[in-house]
Design a protein around this motif. Structure first.
Motif, PDB file in Angstrom:
ATOM      1  N   ALA B  73       5.996  42.987  28.665  1.00  0.00           N
ATOM      2  CA  ALA B  73       6.438  41.439  29.159  1.00  0.00           C
ATOM      3  C   ALA B  73       5.822  40.520  28.787  1.00  0.00           C
ATOM      4  N   PHE B  98      20.113  39.859  26.747  1.00  0.00           N
ATOM      5  CA  PHE B  98      19.319  40.478  27.622  1.00  0.00           C
ATOM      6  C   PHE B  98      18.083  39.981  27.577  1.00  0.00           C
ATOM      7  N   PRO B  99      17.173  39.594  26.859  1.00  0.00           N
ATOM      8  CA  PRO B  99      15.887  39.036  26.920  1.00  0.00           C
ATOM      9  C   PRO B  99      15.621  37.631  27.792  1.00  0.00           C
ATOM     10  N   ARG B 101      17.925  36.600  29.935  1.00  0.00           N
ATOM     11  CA  ARG B 101      18.237  36.582  31.270  1.00  0.00           C
ATOM     12  C   ARG B 101      17.286  37.482  32.129  1.00  0.00           C
ATOM     13  N   SER B 102      16.121  37.567  31.471  1.00  0.00           N
ATOM     14  CA  SER B 102      15.162  38.569  32.087  1.00  0.00           C
ATOM     15  C   SER B 102      14.474  37.492  33.287  1.00  0.00           C
ATOM     16  N   PRO B 103      13.864  38.381  34.173  1.00  0.00           N
ATOM     17  CA  PRO B 103      13.312  37.490  35.285  1.00  0.00           C
ATOM     18  C   PRO B 103      12.092  36.669  34.783  1.00  0.00           C
ATOM     19  N   LYS B 104      11.727  37.222  33.513  1.00  0.00           N
ATOM     20  CA  LYS B 104      10.669  36.087  32.963  1.00  0.00           C
ATOM     21  C   LYS B 104      10.953  34.896  32.441  1.00  0.00           C
TER      22      LYS B 104
END
Lengths: 277, 382
Positions: B73, B98-99, B101-104
Motif C-alpha cells: 500500500a 476503490f483505490p 477511497r482507501s485510507p491512504k
C-alpha cells in the motif's frame, strides 16, 4: 412430432410438480401433526384426528405452570454463544487453512473434521469425568465449549471452500490499492464469504440448538437446555403428549424463523461456488 | 513518475526457483516489456516490485527510495493482474473508485467521481459504470482493471499479461490502444507478456527472461536482430521460428576471408568481412547460424550460390505463405513466400540465403557471436 414432444414435456412438468408435492407433504406432515397435537386437550389426544376442540391449555401448562421458559432461554444462550465462539475462532482458521501453506496443514484440517466422526455418546464418559473435575459440569461455559465439537468443524469446512474460491490476486490488488490486510479482510473478504458465513452459522445454530446428548449428560438443573427438559413431560404418572408437542413446537420456532429470514443466503451458501469474479 | 532499480533480486519458493539474481535499471517514464515463456518468473518480478511477495535476497528502489520494508500500500505502485482481480461485489464505478477511497488517499467523494469519470472515458467504459462486474465481457473487465490501476496516478504501473485472455482481434486493437495510451500517460511501466509481438511493439526496451534469469535486455530491434542466444532469445522471437543450422567455417583466400558450408551442400555462403573479422578472434571450426524465414529467397535452379531441397509443406496465410523446405541434409528450412505462387509437396526447389542477414552463434553454448548488416539505433542500455 411436435404435439408428442409437448405432451411429454407436459408430462415431465406434471410429474415433477407431483413429486415435489408428495415430498412437501412428507416433509411438512410431522410439523403439522406436532402443531395439531399441541392444540388438543389430553382427553381428545387419541380419539380425534383433525376435528377436535382446540385449546391453549398445553401451552399454558408448559410456559406458565412450569419453568420451561428458563430452559428455553438456556438453550438460546448456549447455542447463540457457541455459534459466536465458532465464528470468532472458525473464520480466521478457515482463512488460514485456505490461504497459507504450512506444515501439517491437511492433517490439522482433517483432525478438525474428525471431531464429527465419533458419535457423541462415545466421548461422553471421559468428558463427564473431566467436566466434573474442573468444574465445568452444568455451566454455560462447559456447554458452549463442548458444542464447539459440533459447530466448529462444520463452520471451518464450509468457509474454507469459500475462501479458496476467492483469488489471492484480489487480496493483493486491494493491498496495492492502499488498504491494510485487516481492512482488506473486513471490507472485501467478509462480504464475499457472507453467503457461506450465514449458511454455516445457521447450520451451526441448528445443530447446537438440537443437541441432546451433551446437555443431557453434561448439565443438570442449572444449564439444562429445552431439548432435554422437553422429556420431562413424558414423566412418571402419565405421558402428556400435548405438552411435549407444545414444547417441541416452541423449540422449533427459532430455527424456523431464522431459516425463513435468511432463506436467500442459505440457498446460495449451500450451493457453494457462489463467489465468482 | 519514478525510475525503478532492481538489484540482485532473488526469490525461491521453497526449493523451486522463482527468479535468480535479477538486476535491472528502468528509467523514469520508460516502458519496459518483460518477455518469456510460461513459468519463466515474469509474474514473480512484478509481485516482488509490488511487494506482494518478499524477496529471498536483493532489493528494489522506486524513485531512488528503497522500498523493501514498505507494505504494498505504501509503494504507490499499481498493478493489473492477469486475472484482472476485480472486486466481484462492487460495480465498475466502485471498483475504479476503490483505490481513491482507501485510507491512504482519502479523496473527497466529488473528486473521486471526477477522477473515475475521467479515466472511464479514457478507457471507453464510461457507459458501463453502474454495471456489476459479472455483467461485463472479458474486454470490458480488462478495461476496468486498467482503469482501476490508472486512477491512482501511480509512480509505477505493472501490467501482468493484460491482453492474454482477450480474443485475437481484440488483443490486436487493445495493443494499438495501449501504445497510444502510453504516450498520453508517460508513467514508468513494466509490462509482462509471453507474446513476442506485444513485447516488441510496446516496449522501449525488452527484457527477455527464461528460467528465472535475464537472458537479454535491449531495444526491440536489438533483441530481434542480435539475439543473445539461440534457445532463450532467437527462437522465441518471430513466427515462423528462425532457422538454426550448424555450419562449417572454411578459411579462403589465405586466411582473410571465411565461407560457410551448410545444409550438406558445397555451395559456399560468404561471411561478410566485418563478421569475419570478429569471428577470427574465436578460432572456431564450426558455428551455429540463424537466419529468419523472411531472409530465405526462392531462386531459379541452376543459378550460382543456391541451395536445393524438396517442398515439405506449404501453408497459405493470406498475403504470405509459410513454405517449409526439406534441404539436402534433411534440415527443415522455413521461408516466407508470396501467396501468388503455389508450391506442391515434394516439388524440387532452389533457394538462396541472404549472407548479410545471418546471425552467428557459438556452437557449444549457443551464445551470440556476431552479425552484419542492420544498423541499430545507437542506444546503449544495459
Amino acid at each position: 412430432m411436435k404435439t408428442g414432444s409437448s405432451f411429454f414435456q407436459l408430462l415431465g412438468q406434471g410429474s415433477k410438480t407431483f413429486l415435489l408435492l408428495v415430498y412437501a407433504l412428507f416433509a411438512l406432515f410431522p410439523l403439522v401433526w406436532m402443531v395439531i397435537m399441541s392444540l388438543k386437550p389430553d382427553n381428545q389426544m387419541f380419539s380425534t384426528t383433525f376435528i377436535f376442540s382446540p385449546t391453549l391449555e398445553n401451552y399454558d401448562a408448559v410456559f406458565l405452570r412450569s419453568d420451561y421458559s428458563r430452559f428455553f432461554f438456556n438453550n438460546l444462550c448456549v447455542s447463540v454463544l457457541a455459534v459466536v465462539v465458532s465464528l470468532v475462532v472458525g473464520v480466521p482458521a478457515a482463512y488460514a487453512l485456505a490461504r497459507f501453506q504450512f506444515k501439517l496443514k491437511e492433517d490439522i484440517a482433517f483432525t478438525i473434521l474428525s471431531f464429527r466422526f465419533a458419535p457423541e455418546i462415545l466421548v461422553i464418559l471421559p468428558l463427564f469425568l473431566i467436566y466434573q473435575k474442573i468444574g465445568l459440569y452444568d455451566t454455560y461455559l462447559g456447554l458452549i465449549w463442548v458444542y464447539q465439537l459440533i459447530t466448529l468443524p462444520l463452520l471451518i469446512w464450509i468457509l474454507r471452500g469459500f475462501f479458496e474460491d476467492i483469488s489471492p490476486d484480489i487480496e493483493a490488488a486491494a493491498q496495492l490499492d492502499g488498504y491494510s490486510w485487516w481492512q482488506v479482510f473486513l471490507r472485501l473478504l467478509l462480504p464475499l464469504v457472507r453467503p457461506g458465513l450465514v449458511a454455516a452459522g445457521l447450520l451451526c445454530f441448528i445443530f447446537a440448538w438440537n443437541s441432546f446428548t451433551f446437555p443431557l449428560l453434561l448439565s443438570a438443573s442449572n444449564a439444562q437446555t429445552s431439548t432435554v427438559v422437553a422429556l420431562r413431560f413424558l414423566a412418571s404418572d402419565t405421558v402428556h403428549y400435548g405438552q411435549v408437542a407444545a414444547a417441541a413446537t416452541i423449540s422449533a420456532l427459532p430455527e424456523v424463523i431464522l431459516a425463513l429470514l435468511i432463506q436467500k443466503h442459505l440457498v446460495r451458501g449451500l450451493s457453494f461456488g457462489a463467489v465468482k469474479g | 513518475m519514478a525510475s525503478v532499480q532492481i538489484q540482485g533480486l532473488t526469490k525461491w519458493y521453497g526449493k523451486r526457483r522463482g527468479v535468480e539474481d535479477l538486476s535491472l535499471e528502468i528509467n523514469d517514464k520508460e516502458f519496459i516489456t518483460v518477455f518469456g515463456p510460461a513459468g519463466a518468473g515474469k509474474t514473480t518480478i512484478l509481485s516482488l516490485i509490488a511487494g506482494i511477495i518478499a524477496p529471498t535476497r536483493g532489493s528494489v528502489r522506486i524513485g531512488g527510495r528503497i522500498v523493501d520494508d514498505l507494505e504494498p500500500a505504501d509503494r504507490n505502485v499499481a498493478m493489473v493482474f492477469e486475472s484482472y482481480a476485480l472486486y466481484p461485489q462492487l460495480n465498475v464505478f466502485d471498483n475504479m473508485a476503490f483505490p481513491l477511497r482507501s485510507p491512504k488517499s482519502r479523496m473527497a467523494e466529488d473528486k473521486v467521481k471526477n477522477r473515475v469519470l475521467q479515466y472511464a472515458r479514457l478507457m471507453k467504459i464510461d457507459h458501463l459504470l453502474d454495471r456489476p462486474i459479472q455483467a461485463l465481457s472479458n474486454g470490458q473487465r480488462q478495461r476496468t482493471a486498467l482503469g482501476r490501476a490508472l486512477v491512482r496516478q501511480p509512480d509505477v504501473f505493472l501490467l501482468d499479461e493484460p491482453l492474454s485472455h482477450l480474443d485475437a482481434k481484440l488483443r490486436h486493437s487493445m495493443r494499438a490502444e495501449l501504445k497510444e495510451m502510453r504516450t498520453q500517460l508517460g508513467t514508468t511501466t513494466i509490462y509482462v507478456t509471453h507474446d513476442y509481438l506485444e513485447a516488441m511493439s510496446l516496449g522501449d526496451r525488452v527484457v527477455v527472461i527464461n528460467q528465472g534469469k535475464i537472458q537479454q535486455v535491449g531495444t526491440p530491434k536489438e533483441v530481434y536482430f542480435k539475439p543473445a542466444s539461440v534457445e532463450e532469445v532467437a527462437k522465441q522471437f518471430g513466427d515462423p521460428e528462425i532457422n538454426i543450422v550448424d555450419a562449417k567455417l572454411r578459411i579462403v583466400k589465405g586466411g582473410t576471408q571465411f565461407q560457410l558450408q551448410i545444409l550438406g551442400e558445397n555451395t559456399p555462403l560468404a561471411v561478410p568481412p566485418e563478421v569475419a573479422e570478429e569471428l577470427s578472434a574465436y578460432q572456431l571450426e564450426n558455428v551455429r547460424i540463424g537466419f529468419r524465414p523472411a531472409d530465405v529467397k526462392i531462386a531459379k535452379d541452376g543459378k550460382k550460390d543456391v541451395f536445393h531441397g524438396l517442398v515439405y509443406s506449404f501453408e497459405p496465410l493470406g498475403t504470405t505463405s509459410v513454405l517449409t523446405i526439406d534441404a539436402v541434409d534433411g534440415t527443415k528450412v522455413r521461408t516466407i513466400v508470396d501467396s501468388h505462387q503455389f508450391y506442391g509437396v515434394d516439388q524440387r526447389i532452389a533457394f538462396k540465403v541472404e549472407p548479410e542477414s545471418v546471425i552467428y552463434f557459438n556452437p557449444v553454448n549457443g551464445k551470440f557471436l556476431a552479425r552484419s548488416g542492420v544498423m541499430l539505433e545507437s542506444r546503449s542500455h544495459g
